[in-house]
Each structure stands twice: as C-alpha cells, then as structure tokens.
Design a protein around this motif. Sequence first.
Motif, short mmCIF file in Angstrom:
data_model
loop_
_atom_site.label_atom_id
_atom_site.label_comp_id
_atom_site.label_asym_id
_atom_site.label_seq_id
_atom_site.Cartn_x
_atom_site.Cartn_y
_atom_site.Cartn_z
N ALA A 588 6.92 3.79 -2.25
CA ALA A 588 5.96 2.70 -1.71
C ALA A 588 6.75 1.08 -2.29
CB ALA A 588 4.49 2.69 -2.21
N TRP A 591 9.94 0.83 -0.17
CA TRP A 591 9.51 0.35 1.02
C TRP A 591 8.99 -1.06 1.19
CZ3 TRP A 591 10.14 2.39 6.09
CH2 TRP A 591 9.43 1.98 6.99
N ILE A 592 8.10 -1.32 0.30
CA ILE A 592 7.66 -2.50 0.52
C ILE A 592 8.53 -3.88 0.31
CG2 ILE A 592 5.87 -4.26 -0.57
CD1 ILE A 592 4.03 -1.83 -0.95
N THR A 593 9.49 -3.64 -0.86
CA THR A 593 10.37 -4.62 -1.41
C THR A 593 11.83 -4.55 -0.53
OG1 THR A 593 11.27 -3.37 -2.91
CG2 THR A 593 9.03 -4.69 -3.53
N ASP A 594 11.97 -3.30 0.30
CA ASP A 594 13.02 -3.28 0.87
C ASP A 594 14.21 -3.15 -0.06
OD1 ASP A 594 15.00 -2.90 3.11
OD2 ASP A 594 15.35 -5.01 3.58
#
Length: 778
Positions: A588, A591-594
Amino acid sequence: MLFAVFLPVLLAIFIPYLSKWKEKIHTGYFVLLAPLAVFLYFIPHIGNDFTPVTQSFNWIPSMDIGFEFYLDGLSLLFVLLISGIGTLVTLYSIFYLHTSERLDQFYVYLLIFMTAMFGVVLSDNVFVLYAFWELTSISSFLLIGYWNYKERSRYGALKSMLITIFGGLSMFGGFILLTTITGTNSIQEMIQQTDTILSSPYFGLILALILLGAFTKSAQFPFHIWLPDAMEAPTPVSAYLHSATMVKAGIFLVARFSPIFSESDWFFVLVSGFGIITLVWGSFMAVRQTDLKGILAFSTISQLGMIMAMLGFGTKLAIYAAVFHILNHATFKGSLFMIAGIVDHESGTRDIRKLGGLATLMPISATLAFFGTFSMAGVPLPFLNGFYSKELFFDASLELHESSIAFANILAQAIPYLAVFGSIFTFVYSMYLVFGTFMGKKKLDQLPAKPHEAPVGMLISPMILIVGVILIGLFPNFVNSTFLAHTAEAIYGAPVDKHVQFWHGWDSPPLYMSLVVVGIGTVLALTIKYWKNIYQYFPGKLSLNKAYDFLVDQSEKTSARITNSYMNGSLNRYMSLILIAIVSCTFAILWITDGFAWDTSNLADITVHEILIAVAMAVAAIFTIFTKNKVASILILGVVGYGLSLLFILYSAPDLALTQLVVETITVALFLLCFYHLPDLRERTEGKAKKLRNLIISVGFGAMMTIVAISAHSTKLFEKISDYFLETAHDIGGGDNVVNVILVDMRGVDTLFEIVVLGIAALAIYGLIKLRNKKGAK
C-alpha cells in the motif's frame, strides 16, 4: 526551580528505607519536609513588584523539548496551594494513618503526585506539561486505589484513570496541532501568536481537544462521574487531590490558555456553558448523597463548575473572582474533607443518616465545620472568605458582553438565574452537611464506635485552614495586590486592580441575589425531608455511571471476542496474520508513494558461480515444502543459509560470510532441537484452501521482499554513507578494516546491545536445557 520540582520524587527514593523505622517515628514526618521546603522556597516571590521568572534545562534538544519552567502569578498561586495544602495534608495523615498501613507505598505515591503537579503548573513546554499531566493521572490512580483490597477502591481508581487519561490524550492532540501551527513548543511564545492560532482552520479542533483534557481532569459535566467514586481513597488523598490539586489542574489549563482562546466567542460558550451546568448539577446532586465525602465530592464538582464558568466569562472582574475562589475553595474545602475524615475516624462511619448531635462530643471539630460550611455556602458574614468570591461571581454574571453567536447571548442572559439556582442548592447541602452531622438527636446506638474529639495533631491542619478562611475574610485585600492581582493579570493579560469590600450598599444586585439564595435555601434546608423524594423522579434511574459501566463492559467483551478470534493457539494463524499485515501495508505504501524503482545501470556482471549458487538455494527452499522428513527439511533449509555465505565470499565480504556460517550453524542446531518435539510432518493434513492461502502469503511475501530490495537499491534519496566510512575509518577507529571499525567504534553501542541480546538468548537456551534435564531426571 528544577530542584524544587523534583525534590518530592527524590525524597520518594528513600521512603522505603525510612519507613523501616515507622514504629519509632512515623514516615510522614520525613515526607513533611519536602512540601514544606518547596512552600518556603516560593513564599518570597509574593510581593507588589513580582515579575515572572524563567529557567530552562535541556532534556531532548533535538526535539526542542526541555524543562522550561515559567513562574508567574498563576503558577505561583498553584505552587503555593500544592505545597501548602500538601504540607497540611501530610501532617494530617501522620495521625490519620496507622503505622500498620503500607506507609512506604502511600507516601511514595503522594510524593510522585506532588512532583507531577509542580511540573504541570510550572512547565512552559507543552510536551513536558503533558508528561507531568499524565503522571498526575497515574499517581492519583495509585493513591485512589491505595486500599486495593476493597473492590470499590479499585473501581474508583480505574474509573478516574480511564476518564482523565482519555482527556489527556485528547489534549495531547491539541498540543501537537498548536506546535504545528506556531512552530514552537513554548506556551508563552504561542500566546504571542494568538492571531495565527485564531485564524487557523484547525482552531475549533484545537479548542475542543484542549478543553476536553481540562474538563475530564476538573470533573466537568458529563465527565464528573469519576470524582465521587474517587472518594474511596483515604481522606488525606481526598483532601489533597480533590480540593486543591488534581481537580484544579483542568482549571489551571484553561486559565493558562485563556490569553489565546478567550478572544473566541466559542470559548465563552463551551467553558461557561459546561461550567454553569456543572455548578447546577453538582449542587443539586450533592443534596441527594448520604455519605459525608460523597456530599463533599459533588460539592467540589459544583465549585469547580463555578470557577470554570467565571474563566469562561473572560472579563476582568470574572477572572479576579475565579482566582479568588480558587484560593478560598482550597481553604474551606480542604478543612471540610479533613473534618469528614475525623468524623469517620472517631465514629466509624460517614453515613449522615447515622450521625447527629456530635457537636457536644466533638466541639472543636463541630466549630471548624461550621466555619467551613458557612463559608462554602456563601453566608453573608464579614469573616467568611467564601462570601466575597461568591458575591464577585454574582456581580460578574451580570456584566457579560454581547456576542456574535445567538446562543451565546441566550446563555449570557440565563447565567445569572442559573448561578442563583446553583447557589441555592449549595446553601442547602452546606446546611444539610453541618447540621445533619453535628446537630439534632444523637444516634449513638447506630455508630460502630463511640465518638470523641480527635487528637490535637489531627486537628492542627483543619484549624490552620479555617484560620485562613477567617483571615482572608477579615482582610481580603491583604492578598490582593501582593498575590491575587498578579494571578489575575497572568490570565487576563493586563493589570487587574480590584478592591474587595463586604458592603456595597443597598443598591447592589449581588446583595439581593445573595438574600434570595439565603432565603430560599433556608426554607429548602428546613423542609428537606418533604421534598427530597424528588430525586426518585429526577434523575431517577437515569445515571451517567450506568452509561460508563455499559461502555466499559461492552469494550471488554468486544475486545475479548476480537482477541479470541485470532489468539487461538495456532502458530500458523499468528504467522499468517503478521505476514498479511506486513505485505498489505508495504504494498500500500509503495503504491501510494510510487516507491517502486528499477535501475540496473550500476550492477556488476553476473558470473556462472553466482547463478549456480542462487539456483541451488532456490531449489533447496522449494524442496523444504515437499519433504516429509523433519531432519531432511532442516538440512535442506541449511543449504539456503550456507549458499548465502558462499555469495558473501564471492562478493569479497569474508566477515559477513563468517558471521552467516556461525549463525546458520546455530540456527540449524536449534531447529533440530525444536523440531524433535514437533509432530511428524507426514501427519499434517491441510485442506486445499489452507494450502492455497499459504501459497498466496508465501509468494506475496517473497515478491514484497524482492520488490523492496530492488527499489531500495535503485532509489538514491541520499548520498552514500559508505564514502564517509572509508574516509574516516582509519582516523576515528585506528584500523583499516572498515567493517570492524564500524561495528566496534562507530556503532559500538549498537554492537554492545546486540551482544547483550545474544547473551540473554544464550542464557534462556541454557535455562531451557537445564529445565529439560531436571524434568528428565524426575
């Protein structure tokens, strides 16, 4: 000031040793020295030319947290109350607590609480204030539950801690927001940025969170329910915590932040609104009680509501009246708690239904009680300090400013009527308390012991407090310009000059309000037996205590169900839940922070040897899944570890290779010891669903570790630290083996604790082996 703040807790270290002589000299005599010394240290600060004093001591400089003490008029008032009342309470406890009690524990808790309160009122750093704030909750929990063999004591202690710590955590959130907005941890620097705070979109949340902390600590409605149950504590604790110290911490907090919040109309609505409700509800419910300390508990709730309401008014007169009543309340309420303890100590009961006519048997206690209760009731006599602050309260309630909030204007119009209503019941419960205990018919046959006057030593402390009541009443302006004016100025933010006098003429509205209180209060007190049944209908069976008990009970049952759902003794389930949580959170965040990155530009060429070793490790790892022999699976798993050691050698890291070889050998040996006692792997019968779940978790965790490793290598957020080690290893550590220098010198403390952990593990293993051998011998 640092030594003065920590003097009580420093003395607490020696109390367990000093208490060994308690049969010869009561431990309280040693404890008495600490609050008395602090009181004498701060007394010289009283004077017309008082100026604030600041002192700073570093604690955690990297986080801008230090012991930054700020002594102004407000903190001086509270410091003198904490140390002065603390001295008298300690003297009182010497004669109240027998040497057969656990005196060492009692006085250690008491001294810790003193230090916590000193820290709360003197700290300028909000996070240090919070640390001391929670220490008051913990130490008061220990004091309230001192007689832990009583179920009610344990209940009251837990109740007070749950409610006050809930508020403390809310307050902590408000402090974090304040420091984020202002960029400082200092309260005084925050006050200088009032406009920034008031214009912040988070102001409403900050105000609510900090007031929540203040309301729970100072027992404001509806959080007042913990205070009556805290009366299960020994009377010295009740006299100290619930008249002058802990319950006034919330009052102090509101007063300290008033220069920031008082410019908001919502501050008036919330503080004065809840304060006046608390005043009315506390005084109304006090008449319902039958326990002396129960009456005083609800009386304290009511008086705290009155002070809180005045702080909410925000006017110069109201602020002065509030600080005046803080002082007055400490004198008459502290003495009344002690008198209640004397009655209980000498008669064996606090049930007012069994008491009566004690004035002839305990004349000194009765006299002190009359002065204390009449002052609490605000009876218009010139030698009672409570009358003056009550008159100022009435006067302040009549001059409230108009607000831009419609509800605030309605509240301002209702407050004078509510103030009179609450004061009427204050008069009623005061008369009920003193006349029901000391006047009327004796009921000696209902008492566990024949009452008699208390020892002189037990009477000294309430006598001193009643003398304070009389002296302040006779000379109210003696403490004005030299003391209370500085306190009011610290809250109001500007000089406060108030001349207090008994008579204001016949055209004084507060006079008529007082006459109404005394007149109606007298009628209600004389006819109490005819109307007291009203409590059966209102509040009747409605009780906030029941709501609290329901919430606590349901929380325990729900948490038990949740815990039992995963704590079922299955190691497989525990590991599955842990790995699922790690994989989910990691993916997660990526994904959020690339956060995923792929960069192979700086990789060395891969050789055949490395490929062969990697393949062997992968095959060995996979084969551990299918083998049915425990010993074979352990040995195959060892291939993975030894293969990693070979890779370290190929990458020119012999130190790591050697460490890996040692660790792998120990691990294999331990696995062999443990697996010997586990069921045979061939007996495992797992369903397809469980196998599929394990497969998904395993592949997912493996994929996560691979992706994290690739991303960590491919992402260069900072400059390499390896260059620093290469450049400084010889100069700092005197060695050319960089890895050794890092472990021994640069990370010497880390290495030390790693060795300690290994040592502890070795001792644990040795203990298990010894235990096994002993069982085998039997």
